[in-house]
Design an enzyme around this catalytic site. Structure first.
Site, PDB file in Angstrom:
ATOM      1  N   SER A 151      -3.848   2.497  -8.957  1.00 30.98           N
ATOM      2  CA  SER A 151      -4.685   3.669  -9.190  1.00 30.98           C
ATOM      3  C   SER A 151      -5.159   3.649 -10.626  1.00 30.98           C
ATOM      4  O   SER A 151      -4.459   3.165 -11.529  1.00 30.98           O
ATOM      5  CB  SER A 151      -3.876   4.943  -8.949  1.00 30.98           C
ATOM      6  OG  SER A 151      -4.567   6.080  -9.428  1.00 30.98           O
ATOM      7  N   TYR A 178       3.842   9.634 -10.486  1.00 26.15           N
ATOM      8  CA  TYR A 178       2.848   8.744  -9.898  1.00 26.15           C
ATOM      9  C   TYR A 178       2.296   7.782 -10.949  1.00 26.15           C
ATOM     10  O   TYR A 178       2.243   6.570 -10.743  1.00 26.15           O
ATOM     11  CB  TYR A 178       1.719   9.573  -9.290  1.00 26.15           C
ATOM     12  CG  TYR A 178       0.751   8.765  -8.458  1.00 26.15           C
ATOM     13  CD1 TYR A 178       1.075   8.372  -7.171  1.00 26.15           C
ATOM     14  CD2 TYR A 178      -0.499   8.407  -8.962  1.00 26.15           C
ATOM     15  CE1 TYR A 178       0.183   7.637  -6.394  1.00 26.15           C
ATOM     16  CE2 TYR A 178      -1.396   7.683  -8.196  1.00 26.15           C
ATOM     17  CZ  TYR A 178      -1.048   7.294  -6.916  1.00 26.15           C
ATOM     18  OH  TYR A 178      -1.922   6.561  -6.152  1.00 26.15           O
ATOM     19  N   ASN A 199       0.806  -1.223   0.000  1.00 24.46           N
ATOM     20  CA  ASN A 199       0.000   0.000   0.000  1.00 24.46           C
ATOM     21  C   ASN A 199       0.842   1.277   0.000  1.00 24.46           C
ATOM     22  O   ASN A 199       0.398   2.299  -0.518  1.00 24.46           O
ATOM     23  CB  ASN A 199      -0.924  -0.017   1.221  1.00 24.46           C
ATOM     24  CG  ASN A 199      -1.579   1.330   1.464  1.00 24.46           C
ATOM     25  OD1 ASN A 199      -2.463   1.756   0.742  1.00 24.46           O
ATOM     26  ND2 ASN A 199      -1.106   2.028   2.504  1.00 24.46           N
TER      27      ASN A 199
END
Length: 226
Positions: free
Chosen positions: A135, A150, A81
């Protein structure tokens, strides 16, 4: 069941720890700071064990693997995570590549490092699960510009998910990438959905039955386009 959750001291990771503990798991709540891990574990209560772990540190990862081996002799669930650098201020054409490299150390190499170190313990489990928190920003199908550090590192994590799932399928290890959606956390900012809703999909993947999916990309238990 023994579960290890990285970045477990806040946000989605913390809620995943809470929910897994509520289901009866022994949860190793890890954080880069021992104090942060201990404070979060104490607040959550239940069978939650704090463990200091910086996923960018080979020494920390080796130490965590040794601790799990000594205390439990196996690991049933690994939830990768921990993540950094939602770089809304950058564009790919002008990105600071040092920022991208730093993000990769946590978002890609961290999970990769942990899987390699903990795989012998996962293979001791009767129901091993690896959950990579990803994501929708990593979806190549829908990808545009922006947040390059990201997006690229999470897309790479998705690729790693596919490889691991294929290589470990014969060992019964289910490996999936989970998008928690836009969640109101320190990283996500205000306006997102409640943390419990985002964490639910991660817990779903962590507790899949043996005939559950592997090598998938999901949000709320439903497939997302790669």
């Amino acid at each position: 069941m023994i579960a290890l959750v990285t970045g477990g001291n806040r946000g989605i990771g913390r809620e995943v720890c809470r929910e897994l503990a509520a289901l009866g798991h022994t949860v190793l709540l890890t954080a880069r700071s021992a104090a942060a891990a201990e404070a979060a574990a104490e607040e959550l209560g239940g069978d939650v064990v704090p463990l200091r772990l910086d996923v960018t540190s080979e020494e920390d990862v080796a130490g965590a693997a040794a601790a799990v081996a000594e205390r439990y002799g196996r690991l049933d669930v690994l939830v990768n995570n921990a993540a950094i650098t939602y770089d809304t201020w950058q564009a790919a054409v002008s990105a600071d590549l040092d920022v991208v490299r730093e993000a990769a150390e946590t978002n890609l190499y961290g999970p990769w490092r942990l899987v390699q170190a903990l795989l012998p313990l996962l293979l001791e489990s009767a129901h091993p699960r690896i959950v990579n928190v990803s994501s929708e920003a990593a979806s190549l199908t829908n990808m545009g510009g922006g947040t390059p550090a990201y997006s690229v590192t999470k897309a790479s994590l998705n690729a790693l998910t596919r490889m691991l799932a294929a290589e470990l399928r014969g060992d019964g290890v289910l490996v999936n990438a989970i998008c928690p959606g836009w969640v109101a956390t320190d990283m996500g900012g205000p306006g997102g959905r409640p943390v419990a809703e985002g964490a639910a999909g991660v817990v779903w993947a962590a507790t899949l039955p043996d005939d559950g999916p592997t090598g998938g990309f999901f949000r709320d238990g439903r497939p997302l386009p790669w």
